[in-house]
Design an enzyme around this catalytic site. Sequence first.
Site, mmCIF file in Angstrom:
data_model
loop_
_atom_site.group_PDB
_atom_site.id
_atom_site.type_symbol
_atom_site.label_atom_id
_atom_site.label_comp_id
_atom_site.label_asym_id
_atom_site.label_seq_id
_atom_site.Cartn_x
_atom_site.Cartn_y
_atom_site.Cartn_z
ATOM 1 N N ASN A 24 6.218 4.038 9.276
ATOM 2 C CA ASN A 24 5.753 2.653 9.124
ATOM 3 C C ASN A 24 6.242 1.988 7.828
ATOM 4 O O ASN A 24 5.611 1.062 7.325
ATOM 5 C CB ASN A 24 4.222 2.584 9.248
ATOM 6 N N GLU A 81 -2.902 8.016 -7.289
ATOM 7 C CA GLU A 81 -1.530 7.964 -6.762
ATOM 8 C C GLU A 81 -0.528 7.583 -7.854
ATOM 9 O O GLU A 81 0.571 8.145 -7.911
ATOM 10 C CB GLU A 81 -1.477 6.992 -5.581
ATOM 11 N N ARG A 132 5.471 -3.975 7.590
ATOM 12 C CA ARG A 132 5.436 -2.938 8.625
ATOM 13 C C ARG A 132 5.846 -3.496 9.976
ATOM 14 O O ARG A 132 6.477 -2.799 10.781
ATOM 15 C CB ARG A 132 4.052 -2.292 8.665
ATOM 16 N N TYR A 163 -0.810 13.498 -0.174
ATOM 17 C CA TYR A 163 -1.645 13.097 0.973
ATOM 18 C C TYR A 163 -2.812 14.063 1.191
ATOM 19 O O TYR A 163 -3.279 14.211 2.311
ATOM 20 C CB TYR A 163 -0.795 13.011 2.237
ATOM 21 N N LYS A 179 9.096 4.106 2.290
ATOM 22 C CA LYS A 179 9.138 5.437 2.904
ATOM 23 C C LYS A 179 10.545 5.797 3.384
ATOM 24 O O LYS A 179 11.409 4.923 3.507
ATOM 25 C CB LYS A 179 8.145 5.472 4.069
ATOM 26 N N THR A 196 -1.539 -0.456 9.575
ATOM 27 C CA THR A 196 -0.859 0.856 9.526
ATOM 28 C C THR A 196 0.111 1.023 10.688
ATOM 29 O O THR A 196 1.234 1.498 10.514
ATOM 30 C CB THR A 196 -1.913 1.983 9.567
ATOM 31 N N PHE A 251 -2.508 14.572 12.230
ATOM 32 C CA PHE A 251 -1.174 14.067 11.915
ATOM 33 C C PHE A 251 -0.646 14.545 10.554
ATOM 34 O O PHE A 251 0.430 14.144 10.132
ATOM 35 C CB PHE A 251 -1.148 12.532 11.972
ATOM 36 N N HIS A 307 3.920 2.421 2.115
ATOM 37 C CA HIS A 307 2.582 2.941 1.820
ATOM 38 C C HIS A 307 1.981 2.120 0.695
ATOM 39 O O HIS A 307 2.711 1.648 -0.187
ATOM 40 C CB HIS A 307 2.655 4.407 1.381
ATOM 41 N N ARG A 326 -1.480 -4.559 0.330
ATOM 42 C CA ARG A 326 -1.884 -4.148 1.684
ATOM 43 C C ARG A 326 -1.703 -5.295 2.675
ATOM 44 O O ARG A 326 -1.296 -5.085 3.816
ATOM 45 C CB ARG A 326 -3.316 -3.624 1.689
HETATM 46 P P1 CMP Z 1 -0.041 5.568 4.858
HETATM 47 O O1 CMP Z 1 -0.505 4.240 4.445
HETATM 48 O O2 CMP Z 1 1.104 6.166 4.146
HETATM 49 O O3 CMP Z 1 -1.266 6.583 4.797
HETATM 50 C C1 CMP Z 1 -1.373 7.724 5.602
HETATM 51 C C2 CMP Z 1 -0.339 7.723 6.681
HETATM 52 O O4 CMP Z 1 -0.608 8.569 7.754
HETATM 53 C C3 CMP Z 1 -0.244 6.358 7.308
HETATM 54 O O5 CMP Z 1 0.366 5.483 6.405
HETATM 55 C C4 CMP Z 1 0.533 6.631 8.564
HETATM 56 O O6 CMP Z 1 1.928 6.530 8.384
HETATM 57 C C5 CMP Z 1 0.150 8.067 8.832
HETATM 58 N N1 CMP Z 1 -0.636 8.156 10.035
HETATM 59 C C6 CMP Z 1 -1.844 7.642 10.260
HETATM 60 N N2 CMP Z 1 -2.249 7.929 11.511
HETATM 61 C C7 CMP Z 1 -1.266 8.638 12.066
HETATM 62 C C8 CMP Z 1 -1.087 9.212 13.338
HETATM 63 N N3 CMP Z 1 -2.026 9.099 14.286
HETATM 64 N N4 CMP Z 1 0.060 9.880 13.576
HETATM 65 C C9 CMP Z 1 1.003 9.992 12.591
HETATM 66 N N5 CMP Z 1 0.873 9.465 11.362
HETATM 67 C C10 CMP Z 1 -0.249 8.784 11.109
#
Ligand code: CMP
Length: 137
Positions: free
Chosen positions: A112, A126, A102, A49, A9, A91, A57, A115, A85
Amino acid sequence: MEQTFAIIKPDAFAAGNSGKILVRIYEEGFKVRGLKKLFLSKAEAEGFYQVHHGKPFFDELTDFMSSGPCLVMVLEAAAGIKKWRDLMGATNPADAADGTLRRQYGSSVGENATHGSDAPETAEFEISYFFSGLELL
Ligand code: CMP
């Protein structure tokens, strides 16, 4: 063998951590079948997304994902979806186990570092969002 879709990212890319993450990917035994550097538009991030559309979010997430360059990848390994994963960790970097990407490179639930697809159907969508079959070598 199973393919999964992965992103380094914008936070990890901007911090100069892409190389270290790629070394780790190879060390863990993944084949990198596709790899490209992209600077997503807001609309491209929203399309990617779309499953999160409507969540609180969503706007923050798509702003962040279109804030700078990232690396998109197709990784392949036995049980590749779970393997990637597991390597990423939870996450929220604060909840991620020591040694995960992460934990090491993420700074918040939004920023984070990486992905990964969460299921075979997600991986299929994807991968096809960013790669044509001809680009997977
Ligand atoms: P990712 O695995 O890319 O999939 C969806 C993303 O949404 C996740 O990683 C996080 O980076 C993001 N995400 C999930 N929950 C939140 C949150 N509460 N606030 C901001 N970003 C979020």
